[in-house]
Design a protein around this motif. Structure first.
Motif, PDB file in Angstrom:
ATOM      1  N   LEU A  79      21.637 -10.332  -5.715  1.00  0.00           N
ATOM      2  CA  LEU A  79      20.288 -10.309  -5.158  1.00  0.00           C
ATOM      3  C   LEU A  79      19.974 -11.611  -4.432  1.00  0.00           C
ATOM      4  CD1 LEU A  79      18.260  -8.554  -8.006  1.00  0.00           C
ATOM      5  CD2 LEU A  79      18.862  -7.628  -5.761  1.00  0.00           C
ATOM      6  N   VAL A  80      20.414 -12.740  -4.979  1.00  0.00           N
ATOM      7  CA  VAL A  80      20.189 -14.027  -4.308  1.00  0.00           C
ATOM      8  C   VAL A  80      20.936 -14.073  -2.980  1.00  0.00           C
ATOM      9  CG1 VAL A  80      20.592 -16.518  -4.452  1.00  0.00           C
ATOM     10  CG2 VAL A  80      19.721 -15.275  -6.434  1.00  0.00           C
ATOM     11  N   LEU A  81      22.197 -13.593  -2.958  1.00  0.00           N
ATOM     12  CA  LEU A  81      22.962 -13.567  -1.719  1.00  0.00           C
ATOM     13  C   LEU A  81      22.289 -12.669  -0.693  1.00  0.00           C
ATOM     14  CD1 LEU A  81      26.608 -13.250  -3.144  1.00  0.00           C
ATOM     15  CD2 LEU A  81      25.465 -15.316  -2.340  1.00  0.00           C
ATOM     16  N   LEU A  82      21.806 -11.497  -1.140  1.00  0.00           N
ATOM     17  CA  LEU A  82      21.163 -10.566  -0.220  1.00  0.00           C
ATOM     18  C   LEU A  82      19.851 -11.134   0.308  1.00  0.00           C
ATOM     19  CD1 LEU A  82      21.356  -7.765   1.048  1.00  0.00           C
ATOM     20  CD2 LEU A  82      20.180  -6.837  -0.952  1.00  0.00           C
ATOM     21  N   ALA A  83      19.062 -11.722  -0.580  1.00  0.00           N
ATOM     22  CA  ALA A  83      17.796 -12.317  -0.143  1.00  0.00           C
ATOM     23  C   ALA A  83      18.036 -13.474   0.826  1.00  0.00           C
ATOM     24  CB  ALA A  83      17.009 -12.809  -1.359  1.00  0.00           C
ATOM     25  N   SER A  84      19.057 -14.274   0.569  1.00  0.00           N
ATOM     26  CA  SER A  84      19.375 -15.400   1.464  1.00  0.00           C
ATOM     27  C   SER A  84      19.767 -14.887   2.845  1.00  0.00           C
ATOM     28  CB  SER A  84      20.502 -16.240   0.863  1.00  0.00           C
ATOM     29  OG  SER A  84      20.126 -16.796  -0.377  1.00  0.00           O
ATOM     30  N   THR A  85      20.504 -13.773   2.883  1.00  0.00           N
ATOM     31  CA  THR A  85      20.886 -13.198   4.172  1.00  0.00           C
ATOM     32  C   THR A  85      19.657 -12.823   4.979  1.00  0.00           C
ATOM     33  OG1 THR A  85      22.897 -12.305   3.160  1.00  0.00           O
ATOM     34  CG2 THR A  85      22.260 -11.413   5.289  1.00  0.00           C
ATOM     35  N   VAL A  86      18.687 -12.205   4.316  1.00  0.00           N
ATOM     36  CA  VAL A  86      17.456 -11.811   5.013  1.00  0.00           C
ATOM     37  C   VAL A  86      16.695 -13.038   5.497  1.00  0.00           C
ATOM     38  CG1 VAL A  86      15.235 -10.639   4.760  1.00  0.00           C
ATOM     39  CG2 VAL A  86      17.286  -9.654   3.711  1.00  0.00           C
ATOM     40  N   LEU A  87      16.615 -14.065   4.661  1.00  0.00           N
ATOM     41  CA  LEU A  87      15.828 -15.251   4.991  1.00  0.00           C
ATOM     42  C   LEU A  87      16.484 -16.138   6.047  1.00  0.00           C
ATOM     43  CD1 LEU A  87      14.533 -16.202   1.435  1.00  0.00           C
ATOM     44  CD2 LEU A  87      13.274 -15.119   3.296  1.00  0.00           C
ATOM     45  N   THR A  88      17.740 -15.877   6.387  1.00  0.00           N
ATOM     46  CA  THR A  88      18.341 -16.607   7.517  1.00  0.00           C
ATOM     47  C   THR A  88      17.717 -16.200   8.842  1.00  0.00           C
ATOM     48  OG1 THR A  88      20.103 -14.962   7.803  1.00  0.00           O
ATOM     49  CG2 THR A  88      20.564 -16.833   6.331  1.00  0.00           C
ATOM     50  N   GLY A  89      17.059 -15.043   8.857  1.00  0.00           N
ATOM     51  CA  GLY A  89      16.456 -14.558  10.100  1.00  0.00           C
ATOM     52  C   GLY A  89      17.427 -13.851  11.013  1.00  0.00           C
ATOM     53  N   SER A  90      18.601 -13.503  10.503  1.00  0.00           N
ATOM     54  CA  SER A  90      19.615 -12.825  11.304  1.00  0.00           C
ATOM     55  C   SER A  90      19.400 -11.313  11.252  1.00  0.00           C
ATOM     56  CB  SER A  90      21.019 -13.166  10.793  1.00  0.00           C
ATOM     57  OG  SER A  90      22.004 -12.369  11.423  1.00  0.00           O
ATOM     58  N   ARG A  91      19.153 -10.700  12.408  1.00  0.00           N
ATOM     59  CA  ARG A  91      18.960  -9.247  12.438  1.00  0.00           C
ATOM     60  C   ARG A  91      20.250  -8.515  12.104  1.00  0.00           C
ATOM     61  NH1 ARG A  91      16.244  -9.675  18.318  1.00  0.00           N
ATOM     62  NH2 ARG A  91      18.062 -11.037  18.422  1.00  0.00           N
ATOM     63  N   GLU A 105      28.232 -12.134   4.483  1.00  0.00           N
ATOM     64  CA  GLU A 105      28.785 -10.776   4.582  1.00  0.00           C
ATOM     65  C   GLU A 105      30.183 -10.700   3.966  1.00  0.00           C
ATOM     66  OE1 GLU A 105      26.519 -10.128   8.858  1.00  0.00           O
ATOM     67  OE2 GLU A 105      28.707 -10.029   8.743  1.00  0.00           O
ATOM     68  N   LEU A 106      30.887 -11.818   3.965  1.00  0.00           N
ATOM     69  CA  LEU A 106      32.220 -11.862   3.358  1.00  0.00           C
ATOM     70  C   LEU A 106      32.162 -12.058   1.845  1.00  0.00           C
ATOM     71  CD1 LEU A 106      33.917 -14.177   6.015  1.00  0.00           C
ATOM     72  CD2 LEU A 106      34.305 -11.732   5.740  1.00  0.00           C
ATOM     73  N   ALA A 145      24.465  -6.594   5.900  1.00  0.00           N
ATOM     74  CA  ALA A 145      24.466  -6.868   4.467  1.00  0.00           C
ATOM     75  C   ALA A 145      23.849  -5.700   3.706  1.00  0.00           C
ATOM     76  CB  ALA A 145      23.707  -8.158   4.166  1.00  0.00           C
ATOM     77  N   GLY A 146      22.795  -5.111   4.263  1.00  0.00           N
ATOM     78  CA  GLY A 146      22.210  -3.937   3.633  1.00  0.00           C
ATOM     79  C   GLY A 146      23.183  -2.777   3.584  1.00  0.00           C
ATOM     80  N   VAL A 147      23.913  -2.573   4.681  1.00  0.00           N
ATOM     81  CA  VAL A 147      24.919  -1.502   4.723  1.00  0.00           C
ATOM     82  C   VAL A 147      26.012  -1.762   3.690  1.00  0.00           C
ATOM     83  CG1 VAL A 147      26.720  -0.450   6.142  1.00  0.00           C
ATOM     84  CG2 VAL A 147      24.457  -0.873   7.117  1.00  0.00           C
ATOM     85  N   GLU A 148      26.485  -2.998   3.614  1.00  0.00           N
ATOM     86  CA  GLU A 148      27.515  -3.343   2.627  1.00  0.00           C
ATOM     87  C   GLU A 148      27.041  -3.029   1.207  1.00  0.00           C
ATOM     88  OE1 GLU A 148      30.262  -7.011   4.237  1.00  0.00           O
ATOM     89  OE2 GLU A 148      28.287  -7.486   3.435  1.00  0.00           O
TER      90      GLU A 148
END
Length: 417
Positions: free
Chosen positions: A196-208, A171-172, A214-217
């Motif tokens: 896109l890689v950073l965003l996809a990695s955020t999703v794949l961490t499983g963090s709600r 997120e930072l 991250a989507g809002v950012e």
């Protein structure tokens, strides 16, 4: 070595320190934290020598005030008998003293806009590299860190045991990559792919929380940049439409990735996802009310919480999953005041749009994440958050450096922040 060259050296040292903390499991283990602290003390000693010699200007940064309160108060809790576990509080006081030293180093380094920009690029590419490593590791050796360290209980991603904390770290970084992706440059497509890689990695961490934030950012950065361009010439207006469309595509991508991730889909499907944590939060609030002025002592949550737990699920709670409330319980009223002071300094001025997107947005997003988790308790995350604050152009020289002879052939070019 003149002042500018020394700042470049300092930026490299700061980057190396954060990279070590990140790769060493987030520096949550004692050996990693001690190594990190010793390294910071060594670098700080070098800076002190340079400042005393007059070779580097001494600068003032308003964030010294809340960080100074944090350092002094945790030390006072340990020394004045205000903590129920003085040894643990002394450990926390040392950690916050290290944070303060590192922030002061960064404040001196980031007075130059070109260095700030270079450091942001280094953070983007290092974050991207760790994401690629994390994705490879996730699909080739799930449940392991570095293909050798077995983690039985946790959602591993990259060098972190808990994917939630890696998401908080991203997120930072994500807004920095998005800014580069929206600039008129031949490299914008490259940074779009990195984003896109950073965003996809955020999703794949499983963090709600990480996925939502991250989507809002992403949407905020793209829409704000599109709004800025729409008021300029016709060519930029077309780019503004592209960015606005990119915001919609990013939302769709996050939704699709979230639905295709079994872990995240199951977590979003929970009927009461915060029920257990809410009980912990309530108990922590009652502990704060028991000692609202002095707190129980920094770092004492895991020792004090069992005495106020509402239920026993056989779980060992090391943190409250709510950083502001945990600080209030451990530090007393001083904890929330430190965070409020930092937040106030962030929004006190009408910063340029780029500053809002590169500094204020990620810093505030992490604070929002800390309301449902404990990212500020992870040294690697807390350090990058403080370095983000240090990149706010708020430092002011209070003592000029001694004049130095210009370096032959050197040419300093002013670069936008």
């Amino acid at each position: 070595m003149n002042a500018y060259q020394f700042r470049v050296f300092g930026a490299g040292a700061v980057m190396a320190l954060w990279a070590f903390a990140m790769l060493a499991f987030g520096a949550v283990d004692l050996w990693a934290l001690v190594t990190f602290e010793v390294a910071v003390f060594v670098v700080a000693a070098v800076f002190v020598v340079r400042i005393v010699q007059g070779a580097l200007p001494l600068v003032w940064n308003p964030f010294y005030v809340p960080l100074g309160v944090a350092m002094l108060w945790t030390a006072a809790q340990s020394r004045l008998g205000l903590s129920v576990y003085p040894y643990q509080t002394a450990q926390e006081a040392l950690k916050w003293f290290t944070y303060g030293l590192l922030f002061a180093i960064a404040a001196h380094v980031f007075t130059d806009p070109a260095i700030r920009r270079g450091f942001r690029l280094a953070v983007i590419w290092f974050g991207f590299a760790v994401c690629v490593f994390g994705l490879i590791q996730k699909y080739t050796s799930p449940g392991f860190i570095y293909w050798s360290v077995r983690i039985v209980d946790g959602r591993v991603f990259g060098p972190f045991v808990n994917g939630n904390h890696f998401a908080a770290l991203l997120e930072l970084i994500l807004p920095l990559a998005l800014i580069r992706a929206t600039e008129r440059s031949e490299q914008s497509v490259i940074y779009a792919a990195v984003s896109l890689v950073l965003l996809a990695s955020t999703v794949l961490t499983g963090s709600r929380a990480g996925t939502v934030l991250a989507g809002v950012e992403t949407v905020v950065v793209l829409l704000v940049r599109a709004g800025s361009l729409s008021r300029t010439r016709q060519r930029d207006r077309r780019r503004a439409l592209v960015l606005a469309g990119g915001a919609l595509i990013s939302l769709a991508a996050v939704a699709w990735l979230s639905s295709s991730s079994s872990v995240l889909r199951e977590r979003f499907a929970e009927e009461q996802p915060y029920a257990v944590r809410w009980g912990v939060v309530q108990s922590t609030w009652h502990l704060f009310l028991a000692r609202p002025w002095t707190g129980f002592g920094a770092g004492t949550f895991e020792h004090v919480y069992p005495s106020a737990a509402q239920f026993d699920l056989g779980l060992f709670w090391t943190h409250a999953h709510n950083d502001p409330l945990e600080l209030a319980m451990e530090w007393g009223i001083a904890g929330p005041l430190v965070l409020v002071g930092i937040l106030g300094l962030l929004v006190r001025r009408r910063w340029p749009v780029e500053i809002w997107l590169q500094v204020v947005l990620p810093a505030v997003t992490l604070l929002a994440h800390s309301l449902v988790d404990f990212p500020l308790q992870i040294p690697a995350v807390a350090v990058l958050w403080l370095l983000t604050l240090a990149m706010l152009p708020a430092s002011v020289s209070i003592r000029p450096a001694a004049p130095t002879a210009p370096v032959k052939g050197a040419r300093l070019q002013e670069v936008s922040t």
